[in-house]
Design a protein around this motif. Structure first.
Motif, short mmCIF file in Angstrom:
data_model
loop_
_atom_site.label_atom_id
_atom_site.label_comp_id
_atom_site.label_asym_id
_atom_site.label_seq_id
_atom_site.Cartn_x
_atom_site.Cartn_y
_atom_site.Cartn_z
N HIS A 94 -5.37 -4.38 3.15
CA HIS A 94 -4.83 -3.28 3.95
C HIS A 94 -5.31 -1.95 3.36
CE1 HIS A 94 -1.92 -1.55 6.83
NE2 HIS A 94 -1.83 -0.57 5.93
N GLU A 95 -5.67 -1.01 4.26
CA GLU A 95 -6.09 0.32 3.83
C GLU A 95 -5.11 1.37 4.33
OE1 GLU A 95 -10.34 1.96 4.30
OE2 GLU A 95 -9.16 3.19 5.71
N LEU A 96 -4.68 2.23 3.42
CA LEU A 96 -3.82 3.37 3.75
C LEU A 96 -4.56 4.64 3.36
CD1 LEU A 96 -1.21 4.96 4.37
CD2 LEU A 96 -0.39 4.33 2.08
N VAL A 97 -4.64 5.59 4.30
CA VAL A 97 -5.29 6.88 4.04
C VAL A 97 -4.34 7.99 4.48
CG1 VAL A 97 -7.26 8.37 4.57
CG2 VAL A 97 -7.59 5.90 4.39
N ALA A 98 -4.22 9.02 3.66
CA ALA A 98 -3.36 10.16 4.00
C ALA A 98 -3.90 11.42 3.34
CB ALA A 98 -1.92 9.90 3.57
N MET A 143 -6.53 7.55 -0.80
CA MET A 143 -6.92 6.32 -0.12
C MET A 143 -6.50 5.12 -0.96
SD MET A 143 -10.77 7.60 0.95
CE MET A 143 -10.99 6.52 2.36
N ILE A 144 -5.84 4.15 -0.32
CA ILE A 144 -5.34 2.97 -1.02
C ILE A 144 -5.88 1.71 -0.34
CG2 ILE A 144 -3.28 1.78 -1.88
CD1 ILE A 144 -3.34 4.71 -2.71
N ALA A 145 -6.42 0.80 -1.12
CA ALA A 145 -6.83 -0.50 -0.60
C ALA A 145 -6.12 -1.59 -1.41
CB ALA A 145 -8.34 -0.69 -0.69
N VAL A 146 -5.38 -2.44 -0.73
CA VAL A 146 -4.70 -3.56 -1.37
C VAL A 146 -5.33 -4.85 -0.84
CG1 VAL A 146 -2.51 -4.75 -1.73
CG2 VAL A 146 -2.55 -2.26 -1.54
N VAL A 147 -5.80 -5.70 -1.73
CA VAL A 147 -6.51 -6.92 -1.34
C VAL A 147 -5.82 -8.14 -1.95
CG1 VAL A 147 -8.73 -8.14 -1.37
CG2 VAL A 147 -8.68 -5.63 -1.29
N ASP A 148 -5.46 -9.08 -1.10
CA ASP A 148 -4.80 -10.30 -1.59
C ASP A 148 -5.77 -11.13 -2.42
OD1 ASP A 148 -2.47 -12.27 -1.40
OD2 ASP A 148 -4.17 -13.49 -0.71
N ARG A 149 -5.31 -11.63 -3.57
CA ARG A 149 -6.16 -12.42 -4.46
C ARG A 149 -6.04 -13.91 -4.20
NH1 ARG A 149 -5.86 -12.88 -9.27
NH2 ARG A 149 -8.02 -12.53 -9.90
N SER A 166 0.83 -1.21 0.00
CA SER A 166 0.00 0.00 0.00
C SER A 166 0.86 1.25 0.00
CB SER A 166 -0.95 0.00 1.20
OG SER A 166 -0.26 0.23 2.41
N ILE A 167 1.99 1.20 0.71
CA ILE A 167 2.89 2.36 0.75
C ILE A 167 3.53 2.58 -0.62
CG2 ILE A 167 5.05 3.22 1.74
CD1 ILE A 167 4.30 1.73 4.33
N GLN A 168 3.95 1.48 -1.27
CA GLN A 168 4.56 1.59 -2.58
C GLN A 168 3.57 2.13 -3.61
OE1 GLN A 168 7.82 0.87 -3.49
NE2 GLN A 168 8.21 0.69 -1.30
N VAL A 169 2.36 1.61 -3.59
CA VAL A 169 1.33 2.07 -4.52
C VAL A 169 0.98 3.52 -4.24
CG1 VAL A 169 -1.09 1.82 -5.18
CG2 VAL A 169 0.34 -0.19 -4.96
N GLY A 170 0.88 3.88 -2.95
CA GLY A 170 0.55 5.25 -2.58
C GLY A 170 1.59 6.24 -3.07
N GLY A 171 2.87 5.90 -2.92
CA GLY A 171 3.92 6.79 -3.40
C GLY A 171 3.87 6.98 -4.90
N ARG A 172 3.62 5.90 -5.62
CA ARG A 172 3.53 5.98 -7.08
C ARG A 172 2.32 6.81 -7.51
NH1 ARG A 172 4.65 0.63 -10.57
NH2 ARG A 172 6.46 0.80 -9.20
N ALA A 173 1.18 6.60 -6.84
CA ALA A 173 -0.03 7.35 -7.18
C ALA A 173 0.16 8.83 -6.89
CB ALA A 173 -1.21 6.80 -6.39
#
Length: 228
Positions: free
Chosen positions: A167-171, A188-194, A131-138
């Motif tokens: 996992h949810e990340l909000v900032a 807001m980022i939500a990462v869900v395991d498949r 979620s942190i990696q995706v958030g930084g890229r977004a």
């Protein structure tokens, strides 16, 4: 007895034919030339496999792998995925239209897969790190390299979507744009395991003046359907 002899004769002819053909295609010396033969490069170089993309179909965002997430509402329109997801789709809602010479500001939601170049493990720590990696890229793709998360605004929490851990990340992101009546946005980022070593991801970028959309996004995340 005649049939046996005939069969053996046929077999002998077949074997002879095979050996004759084998001799015919045996390597033979090539004629001597003045200089070695040159290798000719192909005129067209192979192209890279294009990045897959999702699409909005009716009331759903459909990722390239057929995972789905409902759109926020009928007021939101189709948009292009620019947050950095893999095989993603996106929607948009204008909040401030033409606030400065044709410029508009709005809310954005994307849905797709975790990019394959981001290392991922199906653990609580792995989901959080993704979620942190995706958030930084977004943050970089939706804003710019100078965008800043407001200190102390980031929150993390474990979530579950149809039995799949997530996992949810909000900032909050500081917004300093002339003539724009916004001081921050909420990313807001939500990462869900498949369950197959990959993860589904949803990203929301919500204007600070429209906080009600945050819980709408959370509800839509809870309705994500993972394809098999």
């Amino acid at each position: 007895m005649v049939l046996v002899v005939a069969a053996l004769a046929a077999t002998g002819l077949s074997v002879g034919w095979v050996w004759t053909k084998a001799e015919a295609v045996s390597p033979v010396p090539l004629p001597t030339v003045g200089k070695p033969m040159e290798t000719v490069n192909p005129s067209a170089k192979p192209t890279k496999t294009p990045t897959p993309f999702g699409k909005v179909l009716g009331t759903e965002m459909v990722a390239a792998n057929n995972d789905t997430m409902p759109i926020m509402s009928s007021a939101w329109g189709n948009n292009y995925e620019r947050a950095g997801l893999w095989g993603g789709a996106a929607i948009w809602l204008t909040v401030h239209s033409n606030y400065d010479k044709g410029k508009s500001w709005g809310n954005y939601v994307a849905f797709g897969q975790l990019p394959p170049d981001i290392t991922y493990t199906n653990t609580a720590a792995g989901l959080k790190q993704a979620s942190i990696q995706v958030g930084g890229r977004a943050l970089y793709n939706l804003y710019d390299k100078d965008a800043q998360v407001i200190k102390g605004s980031a929150t993390h929490k474990a979530i579950s979507v149809n039995g799949h851990p997530g996992h949810e990340l909000v900032a909050k992101v500081a917004v300093k744009v002339p003539k724009l009546p916004e001081t921050f946005s909420t990313i807001m980022i939500a990462v869900v395991d498949r369950g197959d070593g990959t993860a589904a991801v949803s990203i929301a970028d919500i204007a600070g003046s429209t906080p009600a959309w945050q819980n709408v996004w959370r509800y839509k995340v809870s309705q994500i359907k993972l394809s098999k």
